[in-house]
Design a protein around this motif. Structure first.
Motif, PDB file in Angstrom:
ATOM      1  N   ALA A 110     -18.477 -34.686  51.576  1.00 35.25           N
ATOM      2  CA  ALA A 110     -19.547 -35.497  50.991  1.00 35.25           C
ATOM      3  C   ALA A 110     -20.895 -35.102  51.591  1.00 35.25           C
ATOM      4  O   ALA A 110     -21.013 -34.897  52.797  1.00 35.25           O
ATOM      5  CB  ALA A 110     -19.269 -36.975  51.233  1.00 35.25           C
ATOM      6  N   PRO A 111     -21.943 -34.995  50.773  1.00 33.12           N
ATOM      7  CA  PRO A 111     -23.252 -34.577  51.285  1.00 33.12           C
ATOM      8  C   PRO A 111     -23.870 -35.647  52.192  1.00 33.12           C
ATOM      9  O   PRO A 111     -23.988 -36.809  51.781  1.00 33.12           O
ATOM     10  CB  PRO A 111     -24.077 -34.372  50.016  1.00 33.12           C
ATOM     11  CG  PRO A 111     -23.428 -35.237  49.002  1.00 33.12           C
ATOM     12  CD  PRO A 111     -21.973 -35.241  49.315  1.00 33.12           C
ATOM     13  N   PRO A 112     -24.239 -35.289  53.411  1.00 34.51           N
ATOM     14  CA  PRO A 112     -24.893 -36.279  54.289  1.00 34.51           C
ATOM     15  C   PRO A 112     -26.275 -36.631  53.757  1.00 34.51           C
ATOM     16  O   PRO A 112     -26.834 -35.944  52.905  1.00 34.51           O
ATOM     17  CB  PRO A 112     -24.976 -35.545  55.623  1.00 34.51           C
ATOM     18  CG  PRO A 112     -24.962 -34.093  55.271  1.00 34.51           C
ATOM     19  CD  PRO A 112     -24.108 -33.970  54.046  1.00 34.51           C
ATOM     20  N   ILE A 113     -26.823 -37.689  54.277  1.00 30.02           N
ATOM     21  CA  ILE A 113     -28.108 -38.181  53.774  1.00 30.02           C
ATOM     22  C   ILE A 113     -29.237 -37.197  54.021  1.00 30.02           C
ATOM     23  O   ILE A 113     -30.243 -37.176  53.302  1.00 30.02           O
ATOM     24  CB  ILE A 113     -28.418 -39.556  54.405  1.00 30.02           C
ATOM     25  CG1 ILE A 113     -29.550 -40.233  53.624  1.00 30.02           C
ATOM     26  CG2 ILE A 113     -28.724 -39.421  55.883  1.00 30.02           C
ATOM     27  CD1 ILE A 113     -29.746 -41.681  53.995  1.00 30.02           C
ATOM     28  N   GLU A 114     -29.069 -36.336  55.042  1.00 23.56           N
ATOM     29  CA  GLU A 114     -30.119 -35.356  55.346  1.00 23.56           C
ATOM     30  C   GLU A 114     -29.941 -34.057  54.575  1.00 23.56           C
ATOM     31  O   GLU A 114     -30.745 -33.111  54.742  1.00 23.56           O
ATOM     32  CB  GLU A 114     -30.150 -35.062  56.844  1.00 23.56           C
ATOM     33  CG  GLU A 114     -28.902 -34.380  57.401  1.00 23.56           C
ATOM     34  CD  GLU A 114     -27.840 -35.381  57.808  1.00 23.56           C
ATOM     35  OE1 GLU A 114     -26.858 -34.952  58.456  1.00 23.56           O
ATOM     36  OE2 GLU A 114     -28.003 -36.576  57.484  1.00 23.56           O
TER      37      GLU A 114
END
Length: 328
Positions: free
Chosen positions: A222-226
């Motif tokens: 899953a893509p991290p927020i950064e």
């Protein structure tokens, strides 16, 4: 002549008397041969009784369901001696497939459920094991035919993979990154529209109302927020995406000859937010039947999704294996 006249008259008198007696006897015999004379009036009191003859039940029932199942195993192996100068790597590859289809037909209603599982792995000498095939596909369709070739349909589809997929270094000895796993991504697609089906081997769906949910439930993927860009179309910091789109799905399953079959599925998914850049996927398998159990299959996959890659992705495999089909 006169001399014979008395004799002639005697014979004539005897004949007439016999004729009168015989007619009287015949009349008596016809009317009273020790039996009763049945008049038409006596039939008024006759009653006819109806008899029901029992018919045994055969226990026959109409089965509106049909089922087909195929499962098989593919094995490839290569070995080279230590002094083999042409180059090569010892390897073993094994793969398994399972396919099942159930179909229900009654009046104008049709329901089809198709399940397709594929998994394979390859082991090269001095390298980590890598998967070379991994797919979970489950498609369900309910249709109502309003003509012989057109129907209204609703479908539900689930797609994902079984195992974790990694990115390796150039030598294939170390894992650099995790690319996929079960439900990362996972796709749920619901579609409503028209289906064109001219025969049993081909169908074309026009899903004017289609929704697809993309899930990434593995934190490693899953893509991290950064993150600077989406992964599988899911925005940074999120694990879920919902799209509303127009969808075209074509299915072909046709015998080209007695021992040669072509099975293909094409899917176009055009998000209503940007219909000019649709997703495309084509799965095709050409299978040649060698014996009742052994076959050779050429499989190809073409994928274009701009949110995954700017280029077309492809996969190809040629395998020989054992396939067991039911019903026989």
């Amino acid at each position: 002549m006169m001399r014979h006249l008395p004799l002639f008259l005697s014979f004539l008198a005897i004949f007439c008397s016999m004729q009168a007696f015989s007619q009287g006897d015949l009349k008596e015999l016809r009317e009273d041969p020790n039996t009763k004379k049945l008049n038409a009036d006596t039939t008024k009191g006759v009653q006819i009784k109806q008899i029901n003859v029992p018919i045994p039940k055969l226990g026959l029932e109409v089965d509106y369901w049909k089922h087909w199942t195929k499962f098989g195993l593919n094995l490839n192996q290569a070995t080279f001696s230590d002094n083999w100068k042409a180059g090569g790597v010892n390897s073993v590859a094994i793969g398994g497939t399972f396919w099942h289809k159930s179909e229900y037909n009654k009046d104008r209603f049709n329901f089809v459920s198709e399940l397709d599982f594929r998994y394979g792995k390859v082991w090269n000498k001095d390298q980590l094991a890598k998967k070379n095939n991994d797919r979970i596909f489950w498609d369900n369709k309910l249709a109502y035919k309003f003509t012989d070739i057109w129907a209204l349909y609703f479908s539900f589809t689930f797609e994902s993979q079984f195992d974790v997929g990694y990115k390796y270094d150039a030598k294939g000895e170390n894992i650099i990154d995790t690319l996929s796993s079960f439900m990362a991504p996972g796709y749920f697609t619901e579609s409503f529209g028209l289906e064109y089906k001219p025969d049993k081997t081909f169908s074309l769906r026009f899903g004017t109302g289609t929704a697809r949910q993309t899930l990434i439930l593995d934190d490693r993927i899953a893509p991290p927020i950064e993150a600077t860009k989406p992964i599988y179309g899911v925005e940074p910091g999120k694990k879920f995406k919902n799209d509303l789109a127009f969808q075209i799905t074509a299915n072909l399953d046709r015998n080209l000859s007695q021992n040669l079959n072509l099975k293909a599925r094409y899917n176009l998914f055009a998000d209503y937010k940007d219909v000019s850049d649709p997703d495309h996927r084509l799965d095709a398998t050409l299978t040649a039947k060698v014996t009742s159990l052994v076959n050779v299959a050429l499989t190809g996959i073409l994928v274009y999704k701009s949110d995954e890659s700017s280029r077309v992705q492809y996969s190809q495999a040629l395998t020989m294996g054992i396939i067991y089909a039911l019903p026989r």
